[in-house]
Design a protein around this motif. Structure first.
Motif, PDB file in Angstrom:
ATOM      1  N   ARG A  87       5.541 -54.022  -9.484  1.00 28.75           N
ATOM      2  CA  ARG A  87       5.890 -52.684  -9.001  1.00 28.75           C
ATOM      3  C   ARG A  87       7.183 -52.247  -9.691  1.00 28.75           C
ATOM      4  N   TRP A  88       7.412 -50.947  -9.696  1.00 24.13           N
ATOM      5  CA  TRP A  88       8.685 -50.405 -10.176  1.00 24.13           C
ATOM      6  C   TRP A  88       9.658 -50.266  -9.018  1.00 24.13           C
ATOM      7  N   LYS A  89      10.885 -50.638  -9.257  1.00 18.85           N
ATOM      8  CA  LYS A  89      11.980 -50.316  -8.354  1.00 18.85           C
ATOM      9  C   LYS A  89      12.768 -49.205  -9.032  1.00 18.85           C
ATOM     10  N   ALA A  90      12.695 -47.984  -8.474  1.00 20.23           N
ATOM     11  CA  ALA A  90      13.268 -46.813  -9.139  1.00 20.23           C
ATOM     12  C   ALA A  90      13.763 -45.815  -8.107  1.00 20.23           C
ATOM     13  N   SER A  91      14.666 -44.945  -8.545  1.00 18.87           N
ATOM     14  CA  SER A  91      15.210 -43.911  -7.652  1.00 18.87           C
ATOM     15  C   SER A  91      14.246 -42.747  -7.490  1.00 18.87           C
ATOM     16  N   GLU A  92      13.460 -42.457  -8.504  1.00 16.15           N
ATOM     17  CA  GLU A  92      12.445 -41.410  -8.429  1.00 16.15           C
ATOM     18  C   GLU A  92      11.304 -41.914  -7.559  1.00 16.15           C
ATOM     19  N   SER A  93      11.085 -41.225  -6.428  1.00 14.80           N
ATOM     20  CA  SER A  93      10.132 -41.735  -5.431  1.00 14.80           C
ATOM     21  C   SER A  93       8.711 -41.846  -5.967  1.00 14.80           C
ATOM     22  N   ASN A  94       8.341 -40.978  -6.892  1.00 15.64           N
ATOM     23  CA  ASN A  94       6.984 -40.981  -7.438  1.00 15.64           C
ATOM     24  C   ASN A  94       6.929 -41.624  -8.825  1.00 15.64           C
ATOM     25  N   PHE A  95       7.887 -42.503  -9.094  1.00 15.87           N
ATOM     26  CA  PHE A  95       7.974 -43.047 -10.449  1.00 15.87           C
ATOM     27  C   PHE A  95       6.742 -43.861 -10.799  1.00 15.87           C
ATOM     28  N   ILE A  96       6.206 -43.561 -11.945  1.00 14.15           N
ATOM     29  CA  ILE A  96       5.084 -44.309 -12.497  1.00 14.15           C
ATOM     30  C   ILE A  96       5.248 -44.294 -14.010  1.00 14.15           C
ATOM     31  N   MET A  97       5.129 -45.460 -14.625  1.00 17.00           N
ATOM     32  CA  MET A  97       5.284 -45.554 -16.067  1.00 17.00           C
ATOM     33  C   MET A  97       4.591 -46.811 -16.568  1.00 17.00           C
ATOM     34  N   PRO A  98       3.740 -46.684 -17.579  1.00 16.55           N
ATOM     35  CA  PRO A  98       3.152 -47.893 -18.158  1.00 16.55           C
ATOM     36  C   PRO A  98       4.210 -48.688 -18.898  1.00 16.55           C
ATOM     37  N   ILE A  99       3.985 -49.967 -19.032  1.00 17.56           N
ATOM     38  CA  ILE A  99       4.906 -50.819 -19.781  1.00 17.56           C
ATOM     39  C   ILE A  99       4.123 -51.986 -20.366  1.00 17.56           C
ATOM     40  N   ASP A 100       4.596 -52.467 -21.493  1.00 17.99           N
ATOM     41  CA  ASP A 100       3.943 -53.599 -22.146  1.00 17.99           C
ATOM     42  C   ASP A 100       4.665 -54.892 -21.794  1.00 17.99           C
ATOM     43  N   ILE A 101       3.887 -55.898 -21.514  1.00 23.71           N
ATOM     44  CA  ILE A 101       4.409 -57.237 -21.287  1.00 23.71           C
ATOM     45  C   ILE A 101       3.603 -58.207 -22.151  1.00 23.71           C
ATOM     46  N   THR A 102       4.130 -59.398 -22.329  1.00 22.66           N
ATOM     47  CA  THR A 102       3.342 -60.454 -22.957  1.00 22.66           C
ATOM     48  C   THR A 102       3.180 -61.599 -21.968  1.00 22.66           C
ATOM     49  N   ILE A 103       1.991 -62.167 -21.961  1.00 21.01           N
ATOM     50  CA  ILE A 103       1.711 -63.369 -21.167  1.00 21.01           C
ATOM     51  C   ILE A 103       1.256 -64.439 -22.141  1.00 21.01           C
ATOM     52  N   LYS A 104       2.086 -65.459 -22.275  1.00 22.99           N
ATOM     53  CA  LYS A 104       1.845 -66.510 -23.265  1.00 22.99           C
ATOM     54  C   LYS A 104       1.652 -65.927 -24.656  1.00 22.99           C
ATOM     55  N   GLY A 105       2.443 -64.886 -24.968  1.00 24.84           N
ATOM     56  CA  GLY A 105       2.404 -64.294 -26.296  1.00 24.84           C
ATOM     57  C   GLY A 105       1.372 -63.208 -26.483  1.00 24.84           C
ATOM     58  N   ASN A 106       0.496 -63.005 -25.508  1.00 26.30           N
ATOM     59  CA  ASN A 106      -0.527 -61.962 -25.612  1.00 26.30           C
ATOM     60  C   ASN A 106      -0.017 -60.659 -24.994  1.00 26.30           C
ATOM     61  N   LYS A 107      -0.038 -59.582 -25.779  1.00 26.48           N
ATOM     62  CA  LYS A 107       0.487 -58.297 -25.328  1.00 26.48           C
ATOM     63  C   LYS A 107      -0.512 -57.594 -24.418  1.00 26.48           C
ATOM     64  N   ILE A 108      -0.008 -57.149 -23.269  1.00 27.06           N
ATOM     65  CA  ILE A 108      -0.848 -56.486 -22.271  1.00 27.06           C
ATOM     66  C   ILE A 108      -0.092 -55.277 -21.740  1.00 27.06           C
ATOM     67  N   ARG A 109      -0.789 -54.166 -21.563  1.00 25.76           N
ATOM     68  CA  ARG A 109      -0.178 -52.970 -20.963  1.00 25.76           C
ATOM     69  C   ARG A 109      -0.590 -52.896 -19.501  1.00 25.76           C
ATOM     70  N   ILE A 110       0.437 -52.750 -18.636  1.00 24.32           N
ATOM     71  CA  ILE A 110       0.167 -52.605 -17.203  1.00 24.32           C
ATOM     72  C   ILE A 110       0.647 -51.232 -16.747  1.00 24.32           C
ATOM     73  N   GLN A 111       0.186 -50.814 -15.561  1.00 21.70           N
ATOM     74  CA  GLN A 111       0.475 -49.468 -15.048  1.00 21.70           C
ATOM     75  C   GLN A 111       1.119 -49.559 -13.660  1.00 21.70           C
ATOM     76  N   PRO A 112       2.345 -50.018 -13.578  1.00 26.59           N
ATOM     77  CA  PRO A 112       2.973 -50.159 -12.260  1.00 26.59           C
ATOM     78  C   PRO A 112       3.313 -48.807 -11.621  1.00 26.59           C
ATOM     79  N   THR A 113       3.366 -48.788 -10.318  1.00 31.92           N
ATOM     80  CA  THR A 113       3.892 -47.675  -9.532  1.00 31.92           C
ATOM     81  C   THR A 113       5.025 -48.240  -8.672  1.00 31.92           C
ATOM     82  N   THR A 114       5.479 -47.479  -7.704  1.00 30.39           N
ATOM     83  CA  THR A 114       6.556 -47.973  -6.833  1.00 30.39           C
ATOM     84  C   THR A 114       6.022 -48.802  -5.665  1.00 30.39           C
ATOM     85  N   THR A 115       4.728 -48.996  -5.606  1.00 28.26           N
ATOM     86  CA  THR A 115       4.140 -49.902  -4.607  1.00 28.26           C
ATOM     87  C   THR A 115       3.515 -51.086  -5.339  1.00 28.26           C
TER      88      THR A 115
END
Length: 536
Positions: A484-512
């Motif tokens: 989840r995102w911890k953010a001041s904007e109550s409706n914050f939503i933003m995709p972000i890229d992470i790697t798991i064991k070197g594999n790049k994955i895009r996730i779509q977190p919200t504030t929940t």
């Protein structure tokens, strides 16, 4: 290092102090858009003055042509209260006026009718304020060159052009048909102002008047004078007139250093569109202070070195690959001078995009990797002390984070969009769509939403209206990743890229919390790609 960066830090500190001040009547007169300002539209300024270096004084007039938008018997112009009003004349008849702080309320005997065109001549004189640390505090700079000749300049962004000439001192209105700037200086000196040189005239009184003309609309704070013992050189480069003015003693250094303008123009025109003031030409002018984005007469005082006075603001070493002042202040020709914010509270529209243009130049010259290293190196300069957007209507800028945080926000949005071909088209279309226009934050956000096909409003809100940086919370429940995102904007939503064991994955977190199907045994297997996104 600390002493060299003193002036830049001073701007940021000053921004904090301003944010803490109580709004006054003087502030609202300077920053507000009451009827006496909105009832007319400036069409042209014709400035005709004499500057006496020994007295540090100005005398002359500004002829102001304007269109009446609403019937009125009164308009507001502006001139700092330490400057003397000699008279204000309409059709050879003196007008009555009332001063309140820096505001000048001009009264007309008969109502000015809607759609009529009027021309008044505002005579004035006095000794303008002297800047203590130009360009961060507004005012004139009176210095001597190595040959003990006068070397004079002025920078008034934020402070206001009415510090030295009468005008409608608001970014919300530019003279639609440009300006003439006629400046008389002692015979041994030259004045360089915006636009193209019309000629010079010996006034037979020890002074020569240098006449310049700007064809395009121009911010009042961009109108400038540069007085010195200048030499001139230049050329036509790919259809664009490039002119350079340097002190006589620095001719050789200037001819080498100013070559950087050519690859810069190639880069910026490919990314941001044609140089927006081609009719007025491009000039780079050596100045008695560090620099300023004076339209078509870019002020240069970086001492003919790389970086920012020889320092790298990113701390990566890459900032020493270019002359900061040439690139940054010229970037403002597109962002600030062409695309202009209506209120200085939205100055991120100028500074965020222009700070980002530094990494754009690096990408053109040295590739994406070096550009991203430089851009991310700027993170250390973000203070997160005040929101980037200031208070509207009171002539107050927001936090100095408008520079670095603004640039990194744009870099984040680039990676949200995740298609460089689309990103560069958006930037190009943005620059062209709002060329020579005055806009606000809502206009920018709406454009990027429509052009990207995404709802980027929460992203803009988070970075521009709050001091906190969004933080990605991660946890593992039964070997499955939740986030989840911890953010001041109550409706914050933003995709972000992470790697798991070197594999790049895009996730779509919200504030929940979102439970994913991603299998993870330990958080140590996960890397958040913080070089692509401005996150905590």
């Amino acid at each position: 290092m600390k002493s060299k960066l003193h002036f830049l830090l001073l701007f940021i500190i000053t921004s904090q102090l301003f944010a803490q001040e109580t709004t006054t009547r003087k502030d609202t007169l300077k920053g507000g858009l009451r009827f006496e300002r909105t009832c007319f539209d400036v069409l042209r300024y014709d400035l005709n003055i004499k500057i006496n270096p020994d007295e540090k004084s100005i005398v002359g007039f500004n002829e102001i042509t304007f269109k009446v938008l609403l019937n009125t018997t009164k308009i507001q112009l502006d001139l700092f209260e330490n400057m003397q009003i000699d008279s204000i004349v309409l059709n050879s008849k003196k007008l009555n006026y009332k001063r309140e702080f820096d505001a000048v309320f001009v009264n007309f005997e008969a109502a000015l009718t809607k759609d009529s065109e009027q021309k008044i001549r505002f005579y004035y004189s006095g000794k303008p304020l002297i800047a203590k640390h130009a360009p961060w505090d507004g005012g004139f700079v009176f210095k001597k060159d190595a040959n003990n000749k006068d070397f004079i300049g002025v920078a008034v962004q934020g402070t206001g052009a009415s510090l030295w000439f009468p005008c409608k001192d608001s970014q919300s209105d530019e003279p639609d048909f440009g300006a003439t700037i006629k400046v008389a200086v002692p015979n041994s000196l030259m004045n360089v102002s915006n636009g193209r040189l019309l000629g010079n005239q010996d006034l037979k009184n020890g002074y020569t008047r240098w006449d310049w003309e700007v064809k395009n609309p121009i911010n009042s704070y961009d109108i400038t004078v540069n007085i010195g013992d200048y030499i001139h050189f230049g050329e036509k480069y790919k259809g664009l007139d490039l002119d350079f003015y340097a002190l006589r003693e620095n001719e050789a250094k200037a001819k080498t250093q100013f070559e950087e303008v050519k690859p810069m123009m190639d880069c910026f025109q490919s990314k941001f569109g044609d140089y927006p003031f081609k009719e007025d030409g491009y000039k780079l002018v050596e100045t008695s202070y560090l620099g300023m984005e004076h339209q078509s007469a870019v002020a240069y005082g970086n001492k003919y070195g790389k970086g920012y006075l020889g320092n790298d603001l990113s701390g990566t070493g890459i900032g020493l690959l270019f002359d900061f002042i040439i690139i940054h202040e010229s970037g403002h020709e597109w962002f600030g001078n062409s695309v202009t914010s209506k209120d200085i509270a939205d100055m991120w529209i100028h500074e965020g995009f222009t700070c980002y243009s530094e990494s754009v130049f690096l990408e053109c010259q040295y590739g994406l990797e070096k550009a991203q290293i430089y851009c991310n190196g700027l993170k250390k300069n973000i203070r997160n002390n005040e929101p980037i957007i200031g208070k509207y209507g009171v002539n107050k800028e927001g936090s100095g984070d408008m520079y670095y945080k603004g640039a990194l926000m744009l870099n984040t949005i680039r990676h949200i969009i995740n298609k460089d071909e689309k990103w560069w088209k958006i930037i190009l279309d943005y620059s062209n769509t709002f060329k020579h226009k005055i806009i606000d934050t809502e206009t920018v956000v709406s454009f990027f939403n429509n052009a990207s096909g995404m709802n980027l409003t929460p992203v803009f809100n988070q970075y521009l209206r709050f001091t906190t940086i969004p933080k990605l919370d991660l946890e593992i429940v039964k070997n499955k990743l939740s986030y989840r995102w911890k953010a001041s904007e109550s409706n914050f939503i933003m995709p972000i890229d992470i790697t798991i064991k070197g594999n790049k994955i895009r996730i779509q977190p919200t504030t929940t919390w979102t439970k994913s199907k991603l299998s993870v045994k330990s958080l140590s297997e996960i890397e958040i790609l913080k070089n692509d996104f401005l996150v905590d």
